[in-house]
Design an enzyme around this catalytic site. Sequence first.
Site, PDB file in Angstrom:
ATOM      1  N   LYS A 355       0.830  -1.202   0.000  1.00 28.56           N
ATOM      2  CA  LYS A 355       0.000   0.000   0.000  1.00 28.56           C
ATOM      3  C   LYS A 355       0.866   1.255   0.000  1.00 28.56           C
ATOM      4  CE  LYS A 355      -4.138  -1.849   0.199  1.00 28.56           C
ATOM      5  NZ  LYS A 355      -5.069  -1.610   1.308  1.00 28.56           N
ATOM      6  N   ASP A 485      -3.557  -7.550  17.200  1.00 33.72           N
ATOM      7  CA  ASP A 485      -4.318  -6.822  16.193  1.00 33.72           C
ATOM      8  C   ASP A 485      -5.515  -7.657  15.744  1.00 33.72           C
ATOM      9  OD1 ASP A 485      -4.157  -4.421  14.283  1.00 33.72           O
ATOM     10  OD2 ASP A 485      -4.396  -6.104  12.892  1.00 33.72           O
ATOM     11  N   GLU A 514      -7.115  -5.626  20.487  1.00 32.35           N
ATOM     12  CA  GLU A 514      -7.605  -4.520  19.667  1.00 32.35           C
ATOM     13  C   GLU A 514      -8.883  -5.010  18.985  1.00 32.35           C
ATOM     14  OE1 GLU A 514      -7.068  -1.982  15.676  1.00 32.35           O
ATOM     15  OE2 GLU A 514      -6.918  -4.147  15.876  1.00 32.35           O
TER      16      GLU A 514
END
Length: 759
Positions: A355, A485, A514
């Site tokens: 990305k 995560d 999270e």
Amino acid sequence: MTETSSTQVTSAAAEIAAEEAEKNSTTRKGATRRKAKSTSTTTKKAAGTRKHRNSKSKAVAADTPDALIPAPVLEITDPSQFGRINVLDVTPNEECGVYPARVELGEQFTVTAQVFIEGRAKVGATAVLHTPRGRAAASRTMTCVNPGLDRWTCEMQVGEHSDVLPWEDGFAAVKRQLGNWSLVVEGWEDSFATWLHDAKIKVKVHDSDVENALDEGAELLGRWAKTRDAGLNADQKKELQAAAETLANKELTPVERLAAADNDEIAALHESNPLRDGVSPSRPVHLLVQRSKSTFAAWYQFFPRSEGAYVDQETGKIVQGTLKTSVSGLERAKAEGFDIVYLPPIFPIGVTNRKGRNNTLVAGPDDPGSPFGIGSAEGGHDTVDPLLGTMDDFKALVAKAHELGLEIALDFALQCSPDHPWVKEHPNWFRHKPDGTIAFAENPPKKYQDIYPIDFNADMEGIEKEVVRLMTLWIDAGVTVFRVDNPHTKPVRFWQDVIATITKKHPEVLFLAEAFTRPGMMRALSYAGFTQSHCYFPWRNTKEELEEYLGETNSDDAFYQHNTFWPTTPDILTAYVRDNGIAGHAVRAVLAAMGSPSWGIYNGFELIENRQRPGFEEQIDNEKYEIKVRDWSKADEYGIAEMLTSLNRIRREHPATHSYHNLTVLRSSDPNILAFARHTPAEFTGTGKPDTLIVVVNLDGHDAHQSLIHLELGDFGLPTDKGVALKDELTGREFTWSWDNFVSLAPWADVAHVLSVQY
């Protein structure tokens, strides 16, 4: 709630039962009146009915015709059986007791239960804590706070708070206290209270049966003095014997005789060392006791590749930071008073579908990619990104953190880039499309083209073993906390197995989830072993929302789910933070630091980084996709770093901020003024003094607001007939408060008060 003094009772039901058996071996003589038969086939006679051969007064002896048979201890052979006294609904306890309630070593928490008996007899209750080895370590007399519902309560504490860190000398002693404790509520017949209630009435109205009533009292006090369970010392036993003899003295008037038992001295003994008949234990409630930072923690997040980054003046390109330059981030976290430094993934970043800036699909030649796209030709989750340094560099950073008294939390994102070694080594670990290609991760309409999702259905056991191997590798390198995560996108059972395996050998290791997701999943992850959890705090901004969420976070729910308050994260930048400038940042910091024992700050908060990416609740130029070059000298212009430092100082100095079970929302008259209090009784502060903080916040970052704040003085043990001295811990100013108090807060002056009661 009224707090009672600590009792000296330390015996468990088994010990009492043994004592009863010993007493039952003595034959009772001459009891011809009011004799009762036990309905228990296992208990032949009630406790305390043996003859007191050395009694000087006939009325003191247990073999008088008027002797009362106390409630027996009934053997319980099945969890469904009741004891002689009925104990129900012990809290903390959810999901039928399958998952233990979690508390930090030394944390104050509340115990409640329903305790009752048939008829009009009075009862008492004692909460007893047992260590993992079964030893009764602490007990407290409970208070009936709702007689109509037979609800009893008390405050307790498991062990003593310790700030010794896992790598420091002395942690072995802390570690021995961690693990599965048990809590039992013992209900018991309060024979003395029942007798005294009736005797006072009979003496007052000159009842014809007053003589029997006083003789019964003399016998009861004599038996009390000889009961080992009461834990009396020699002077206390003499005091009770003397009172019994006075009660039996027929040369005195009934009023004079009764006064021997109805006075402050006997009342104090009844509170601290009661006579407990028919002791009936509840089923054990299990507690998972964890080390410091499991509840009370202050997190600080930074990206190592941005720490120490700079722009090369010759090329105009950014030179990224490394693990070596990240020492500056540790020093900043330490200076601001944080104790856990959280590092996003430090593993190699994939190249395929990397990305670009702001999550664009095509990366430029200098775009570093997202550190959550883990894995490349250099390695996977067991490798340090060569651009950051080596494993030795990481260990050196951890050593420096430990030198500063900081813990290192490492992000564990269980996801892979298309270049991760697992793709070739374990292709069956990934989800495939019908055409045979591996599917990239997506959460429609979001797509994560740089990440392959793991398929846990094919070989969950094999993936579990690999994750345990990886986590153990980083634990050996000095990591004591993992921030996981998106755990809610993986099976809960997977995390349950992994965390159980890790904590069996390393109970000091903590886990932060999270998981901004549905409440049921967040609770399940807590049951599975996650110590703390990200939560909905960033989106609770109005007074009504915050009052509800503060109450929810600081409640019995927190025995299972420890909400950690973060004002912002790399993924979250709300409209409130965007629109309320410096004052808004200060408000959210105060609410986070004072509203939950665990809170965190994502760096850049001190520099008022609050520009949103259009159409998204996240920062523009998101650090997940680029390296940030920051000028930290500008932090002094805003004052937020100073505010963070003050808040962490207040938290360290005030035990009232350390528990999830002591917050009370206060009534305030203005819809923009929020107020709440935290209170810890003297028994649990470690200072010998109670600790009370009152937090008042103006939620409006633009306009001043005034409000009346109501403080129910008696609820916090404060004097009700005079003013209470308060000190603002943020400014040092002093105030005097009473029941209703005027407050004015302006965003250009004071956004909040954090007031400490000056005892």
